[in-house]
Structure formats: C-alpha cells, structure tokens
Scaffold this motif. Structure first.
Motif, PDB file in Angstrom:
ATOM      1  N   HIS A 112      31.879   8.504  -0.631  1.00 50.67           N
ATOM      2  CA  HIS A 112      30.942   8.033  -1.656  1.00 50.67           C
ATOM      3  C   HIS A 112      29.807   7.211  -1.041  1.00 50.67           C
ATOM      4  O   HIS A 112      29.158   6.416  -1.719  1.00 50.67           O
ATOM      5  CB  HIS A 112      31.681   7.223  -2.720  1.00 50.67           C
ATOM      6  N   ARG A 155      39.991  10.509  -9.336  1.00 49.98           N
ATOM      7  CA  ARG A 155      39.770  11.931  -9.566  1.00 49.98           C
ATOM      8  C   ARG A 155      40.528  12.719  -8.508  1.00 49.98           C
ATOM      9  O   ARG A 155      40.612  12.303  -7.364  1.00 49.98           O
ATOM     10  CB  ARG A 155      38.295  12.217  -9.367  1.00 49.98           C
ATOM     11  N   ARG A 190      31.842  26.484  -0.235  1.00 48.37           N
ATOM     12  CA  ARG A 190      32.870  25.456  -0.042  1.00 48.37           C
ATOM     13  C   ARG A 190      33.079  24.627  -1.304  1.00 48.37           C
ATOM     14  O   ARG A 190      34.150  24.106  -1.565  1.00 48.37           O
ATOM     15  CB  ARG A 190      32.478  24.525   1.119  1.00 48.37           C
TER      16      ARG A 190
END
Ligand code: EPS
Length: 390
Positions: A11, A334, A40
């Motif tokens: 991130h 997530r 991908r």
C-alpha cells in the motif's frame, strides 16, 4: 549477469525495480508488457484490491525512443490504493500508526516470524513487503525478458492444472494452452474442468476459506545447452526452482514428471534418444521436462508449481496477539479466495527471466546484433553434430 532488484510496499506509493543486463538495441513494446500486467490482475476468486488497481508500467530509464540502451532499466508501477493509505504509509511524514496496526498475526503468513526477527511491534511492517503485490514487478521484468527471447522464437505458455481437489487429467499441447488459457477466468484450458474449478472457488468462498492449486509453465524453442552440468550453481533447473520458490505462496516446484521419478523404474522415465536424417537428434517423449544434467535439451521445458492457499481467511484461524501474547483470532483484511490463476501469469514471467539469464550467459550481453551472430553460429555448429532447431 542478468539481475534485478525490486522495491515497494503493497500500500506504498509505488513498486519500483531495476533490471540490469538487458542487451542494447532491443525494441520494447509497452502494450505487450501492460497486457501481461493486466493478465496478472485477472482471475476468478480475487478480492477487492484488483478493482482498485489498474497496473501499467512506467519506464524511467535505460531505454531511449523505445530501444534499450544496454544499461540498467528502471521501472515503476503505481499503487492506486496509496491514495487511501497515505496517512498510514507515507514514507517521510508523521503517520497514523495505530489505526492499521496488526497485532493478531496470521498463521502461514510472514507476520509473526518477520515481526520477531526485525523487532517490530506491528506486523504491518512485515506484511506490506511480504505481500504478493510485489509480483507485479516480477511480471513486468519477465515481460521485458520475453521480448528479448521472442527475437529467437522462444515462447511461453502457462495454465492452471489444479485448484483444490479439481484437476485436469489430459495433457494439452503448447499451442492449445497458449490459445485457450487467457480466455478462461481460471486459466484452465479444459472447459468441463474450468466449471468445476469455479464451483470449487465458490464453495471455498461460501465457507470463508481459501484454496490453492497447481500451475504449469511451458517454454518452447529453447536451444539445447542453456545451463551447465559442471557446478551446482550453474544448473538451469536449480535456478528455475530458486526463482519459483522465491515467488510468494509457492511451496513446491517440479520439472517434467517431478516427484513421480521416485515411484518409477529407469526404463519408464528416461527420454530415449533417436536420430533420423530429417529430424536430426530427437526424443519421442519428454518425461524429464526438457532438462538433463542441469542443461536444456531443446525439448519443451515443462514446470509445475504448487501454490498454497492464501493465509488471510475470513474465518480466521487461532493465533495470538504478538504484543500481549493473549490468544486471539488472526487479523482479517481484504483477501483473495484464490489467486492461482494470477500466480500462473507470475510463474510464467518468473521463468522467462531465468531463461533469459541463461540465454545471455551463453550468447553474450552487449548488443542484440552480437547475440544473434553468436546464437546463429552456435545453432550451425549444433547442426554439424546432428541437432536441428525445430
Ligand atoms: C495480498 C493481499 C491483498 C491482495 C494482494 C496480496 O491485498 P490487499 O490487502 O490490499 O487487499 O490483493 O495482491 C495484490 C495487491 C496484487 O497486486 O496482487 C497479500 O497479503 O499478499
């Protein structure tokens, strides 16, 4: 020697890498690199993050007017999600260290061992770098490698041969895999099995679990003699295994029949050698996957990789808070239910880098023109000894 280094957190602002040793005067096609990156990002079973990102490569140096200069090539892939993470991830400003702190470490992830080893009280410092987000860089590097090898007709394909307990039983030809893998959401070339794989992912998701699988990578038109038998660290299969095992979540690598060598007789497993005027030296089987004595035989290279299920489960496993040592359920962020199709694209590109590394070791590094001369003269010499390029 061809080499690269990657940098970047999942991130953080962006992923950067430098690849060194790509010869001069190779024309790069940016659309082809971006199309590998897009592949991908696809695949049934992925989570929310891939809806945020749209990976494209920014080439910063080492290339002029689309042609490589022979120096290090620096590349960048932005993390769009950084916008949502600036206040937790900014490299040089004060940040909010509490809101995204990870104490409850996930079994199977690098969280616990990484935190203890590097003296962190926040496993975010570990997971940001150990994340498979980094594989975007590896794909870009592999895609550049493929463009050099394409000049010599060397081609790559990959597909998913197993997800959970669902597997394909048939052996498919290179061209069939190449044509059909990209149009399948799970990169499975067998339509019936594809449906069962999708069901397997759906069932896994319903159970708040994750699922792994097996990927096959094939390489066609590799000349005989890349790698060497003379020393352990010059064997091409050793390098393939290292680079693939170094890919996030890969737990096993097989070449050809792989572990089945252990339950076979010698007469069943060796690829017998023949000579015919029109075909030259050849074999009628390829059980050893195109590599003998750490060197390519000229037959198709066949590699299988086992990917473990992703360790972030929506039904979290027992773990501890590593700071209080109390028992807890592991942290859930997530997650992807299944990233095996994406990993197949990653493994294909990781293999492309290794093949290029050994190709350049044999034929030189400076200009593509010089490499072509060396390659052609070698193929000619092999021709005199009875080996033909198909
Ligand atoms: C990953 C966790 C997920 C994946 C990620 C790898 O990221 P997030 O926590 O942001 O949802 O989506 O994969 C990628 C970002 C990618 O580009 O493949 C992990 O923990 O390894």
């Amino acid at each position: 020697m061809l080499r690269y280094i990657t940098s970047g957190e999942s991130h953080g602002k962006c992923l950067t890498s430098i690849i060194e040793g790509i010869p001069a005067n190779v024309e790069l096609n940016i659309d082809e690199i971006n199309s590998e990156l897009k592949k991908r990002q696809c695949g049934y079973g992925r989570g929310g993050r891939m809806k945020i990102e749209s990976d494209t490569i920014d080439i910063l140096s080492g290339v002029r007017g689309k042609k490589t200069l022979g120096g290090p090539i620096a590349i960048k892939i932005n993390n769009k999600d950084y916008e949502n993470w600036t206040k937790y991830m900014n490299p040089m400003e004060e940040i909010d260290r509490e809101s995204k702190k990870v104490n409850n470490v996930r079994p199977g992830h690098a969280d616990l061992v990484g935190s203890l080893k590097y003296d962190f009280d926040d496993a975010r410092n570990v997971l940001e770098r150990s994340s498979a987000r980094e594989t975007a860089s590896r794909v870009a590097i592999g895609a550049i490698s493929k463009q050099v090898l394409k000049e010599f007709g060397i081609d790559f394909a990959s597909h998913v041969v197993q997800i959970g307990n669902v597997k394909i039983e048939k052996d498919y030809e290179f061209d069939y895999i190449k044509e059909n893998a990209d149009i399948s959401e799970v990169r499975c070339v067998d339509k019936n099995v594809e449906e069962l794989m999708i069901e397997e992912i759906d069932n896994t998701k319903e159970n708040k679990d994750t699922v792994g699988g097996i990927i096959e990578v094939r390489v066609k038109n590799v000349p005989l003699g890349l790698g060497s038998y003379v020393h352990f660290d010059r064997k091409i299969d050793a390098h393939l295994a290292m680079h693939l095992m170094g890919t996030q979540a890969i737990k096993g690598v097989e070449i050809g029949v792989g572990f089945d060598v252990g339950n076979s007789r010698g007469s069943e497993i060796m690829d017998e050698i023949y000579y015919e005027q029109n075909k030259g030296i050849h074999r009628k089987s390829n059980k050893l996957g195109g590599i003998e004595g750490g060197m390519t035989t000229g037959d198709e290279i066949v590699i299988r990789c086992a990917m473990k299920p992703i360790p972030t489960l929506y039904k979290p496993l027992n773990s501890i808070n590593m700071n209080t040592l109390e028992n807890y359920k592991a942290t859930v962020e997530r997650s992807d239910t299944c990233a095996v199709p994406a990993c197949s694209v990653v493994c294909e590109n990781v293999v492309a880098f290794v093949i290029l590394k050994f190709f350049l070791e044999k034929f030189g590094h400076d200009s593509i023109e010089q490499i072509k001369e060396n390659y052609n003269s070698y193929i000619c010499r092999l021709g005199d000894r009875g080996w033909k390029r198909i």
